[in-house]
Design a protein around this motif. Structure first.
Motif, PDB file in Angstrom:
ATOM      1  N   PRO A  51     124.209  28.646 -71.993  1.00  0.00           N
ATOM      2  CA  PRO A  51     123.519  29.681 -71.220  1.00  0.00           C
ATOM      3  C   PRO A  51     124.101  29.775 -69.823  1.00  0.00           C
ATOM      4  O   PRO A  51     124.263  28.779 -69.139  1.00  0.00           O
ATOM      5  CB  PRO A  51     122.071  29.203 -71.197  1.00  0.00           C
ATOM      6  CG  PRO A  51     122.170  27.720 -71.350  1.00  0.00           C
ATOM      7  CD  PRO A  51     123.360  27.462 -72.211  1.00  0.00           C
ATOM      8  N   VAL A  52     124.434  30.986 -69.393  1.00  0.00           N
ATOM      9  CA  VAL A  52     125.008  31.217 -68.076  1.00  0.00           C
ATOM     10  C   VAL A  52     124.277  32.403 -67.451  1.00  0.00           C
ATOM     11  O   VAL A  52     124.126  33.442 -68.098  1.00  0.00           O
ATOM     12  CB  VAL A  52     126.524  31.528 -68.170  1.00  0.00           C
ATOM     13  CG1 VAL A  52     127.104  31.728 -66.774  1.00  0.00           C
ATOM     14  CG2 VAL A  52     127.251  30.414 -68.894  1.00  0.00           C
ATOM     15  N   PRO A  53     123.825  32.288 -66.195  1.00  0.00           N
ATOM     16  CA  PRO A  53     123.178  33.434 -65.552  1.00  0.00           C
ATOM     17  C   PRO A  53     124.099  34.648 -65.524  1.00  0.00           C
ATOM     18  O   PRO A  53     125.326  34.517 -65.406  1.00  0.00           O
ATOM     19  CB  PRO A  53     122.891  32.918 -64.135  1.00  0.00           C
ATOM     20  CG  PRO A  53     122.856  31.434 -64.263  1.00  0.00           C
ATOM     21  CD  PRO A  53     123.843  31.102 -65.340  1.00  0.00           C
ATOM     22  N   ALA A  54     123.517  35.804 -65.634  1.00  0.00           N
ATOM     23  CA  ALA A  54     124.297  37.038 -65.695  1.00  0.00           C
ATOM     24  C   ALA A  54     125.223  37.192 -64.484  1.00  0.00           C
ATOM     25  O   ALA A  54     126.317  37.763 -64.596  1.00  0.00           O
ATOM     26  CB  ALA A  54     123.361  38.235 -65.794  1.00  0.00           C
ATOM     27  N   LYS A  55     124.807  36.671 -63.336  1.00  0.00           N
ATOM     28  CA  LYS A  55     125.612  36.758 -62.113  1.00  0.00           C
ATOM     29  C   LYS A  55     126.996  36.135 -62.295  1.00  0.00           C
ATOM     30  O   LYS A  55     127.973  36.583 -61.685  1.00  0.00           O
ATOM     31  CB  LYS A  55     124.868  36.073 -60.974  1.00  0.00           C
ATOM     32  CG  LYS A  55     125.630  35.995 -59.662  1.00  0.00           C
ATOM     33  CD  LYS A  55     124.807  35.266 -58.608  1.00  0.00           C
ATOM     34  CE  LYS A  55     125.599  35.120 -57.293  1.00  0.00           C
ATOM     35  NZ  LYS A  55     124.816  34.387 -56.267  1.00  0.00           N
ATOM     36  N   TYR A  56     127.064  35.081 -63.116  1.00  0.00           N
ATOM     37  CA  TYR A  56     128.308  34.336 -63.275  1.00  0.00           C
ATOM     38  C   TYR A  56     128.968  34.524 -64.646  1.00  0.00           C
ATOM     39  O   TYR A  56     130.123  34.149 -64.831  1.00  0.00           O
ATOM     40  CB  TYR A  56     128.049  32.835 -63.078  1.00  0.00           C
ATOM     41  CG  TYR A  56     127.497  32.475 -61.730  1.00  0.00           C
ATOM     42  CD1 TYR A  56     128.308  32.477 -60.601  1.00  0.00           C
ATOM     43  CD2 TYR A  56     126.164  32.109 -61.588  1.00  0.00           C
ATOM     44  CE1 TYR A  56     127.804  32.134 -59.352  1.00  0.00           C
ATOM     45  CE2 TYR A  56     125.642  31.770 -60.341  1.00  0.00           C
ATOM     46  CZ  TYR A  56     126.465  31.783 -59.228  1.00  0.00           C
ATOM     47  OH  TYR A  56     125.959  31.446 -58.002  1.00  0.00           O
TER      48      TYR A  56
END
Length: 287
Positions: A51-56
């Motif tokens: 899982p990776v935040p959309a920002k990154y």
């Protein structure tokens, strides 16, 4: 006991461990390469994607893709992104790129720095995953004490129950076996078998350790489970034969080693199995 066993036992374990090393590194790369956009950090998904935040997410994926295509370009990408504010994801990608280049020392540093940065941001589960990545890089470099310390750090950060925690315990067990701590390895293996019961490598290493420590009933039970989960794995067949010959089942050993040779004749496991077969006395003729 047949005359060939001392030679066989010297040959066997490094072959199995080499297979396991490759499998662990492959899984490490697959997890990193499977990064996918996700709005907020969360435990690993069932599909294995990080899982990776959309920002990154988009930049992280681009960085990983670059590292797969060219590790040196991936390192440069990650360094530039880190300066521009890529957070610990940039250091994660940098560690991945160094690992792709088999530059283990800077890979360890990058993963450990990423873990520490994740911790400072309160992302303890992500930090745990990064400590585990550092541990795998340390294992690949041959720095076993550091690998053990990094795996301990990963487990101390509170990974959720399931496959991911089980595999960290499995990796920790591999380090402890290499450090000649069979008792500690057994403790981690027992947890790995509960947390990751579908991983045949966990059952394979457990069977191998049980055979080393003379627990032959346990070795037989656990190699049987490994065979059930991975019947087409030459390393599993190789260990199945070794355990069988030590428990006076030469016919089973012959069959298992023959299967290993047929499955992968040019692999280390297949070659070791062929050598073992050449040392077996000829089968007794049927009455």
């Amino acid at each position: 006991m047949p005359f060939f066993l001392p030679i066989l036992l010297q040959k066997l374990d490094p072959e199995i461990e080499a297979v396991m090393d490759r499998s662990r590194r492959q899984k490490q790369e697959e997890r990193a390469a499977a990064a996918a956009p996700k709005a907020t950090p969360a435990p690993a998904r069932e599909d294995g994607k990080i899982p990776v935040p959309a920002k990154y997410a988009a930049t992280f994926q681009a960085c990983l893709d670059q590292a797969i295509e060219s590790p040196d370009d991936g390192i440069a990408f990650a360094q530039k992104w880190r300066i521009e504010g890529g957070s610990y994801y940039a250091r994660h990608c940098m560690g991945f790129a160094y690992a792709r280049a088999e530059r283990w020392t800077p890979a360890i540093v990058a993963f450990e720095q990423a873990a520490e940065e994740a911790e400072r941001g309160g992302e303890m589960v992500e930090a745990a995953r990064l400590w585990a990545q550092a541990g795998n890089a340390a294992m690949a470099s041959g720095d076993l004490p550091k690998a053990r310390g990094d795996f301990d750090a990963a487990l101390a950060r509170g990974l959720p129950d399931g496959m991911e925690k089980g595999e960290v315990h499995l990796d920790r067990a591999r380090a402890l076996v290499a450090l000649n701590d069979p008792s500690g390895a057994r403790d981690s293996l027992d947890i790995a078998l509960v947390q990751a019961p579908k991983d045949p490598l966990a059952w394979l290493l457990s069977a191998t350790l049980a055979r080393r420590t003379g627990e032959m009933s346990l070795a037989q039970a656990h190699i049987a489970r490994a065979v059930q989960l991975s019947p087409d794995d030459a390393a599993v067949a190789l260990e199945e034969g070794n355990i069988a010959v030590l428990t006076d089942h030469a016919d089973v050993a012959r069959s298992a080693w023959d299967r290993a040779v047929k499955l992968s004749p040019d692999s280390p496991a297949g070659k070791a199995a062929a050598d073992n077969l050449s040392r077996l006395p000829p089968p007794k003729p049927a009455p």
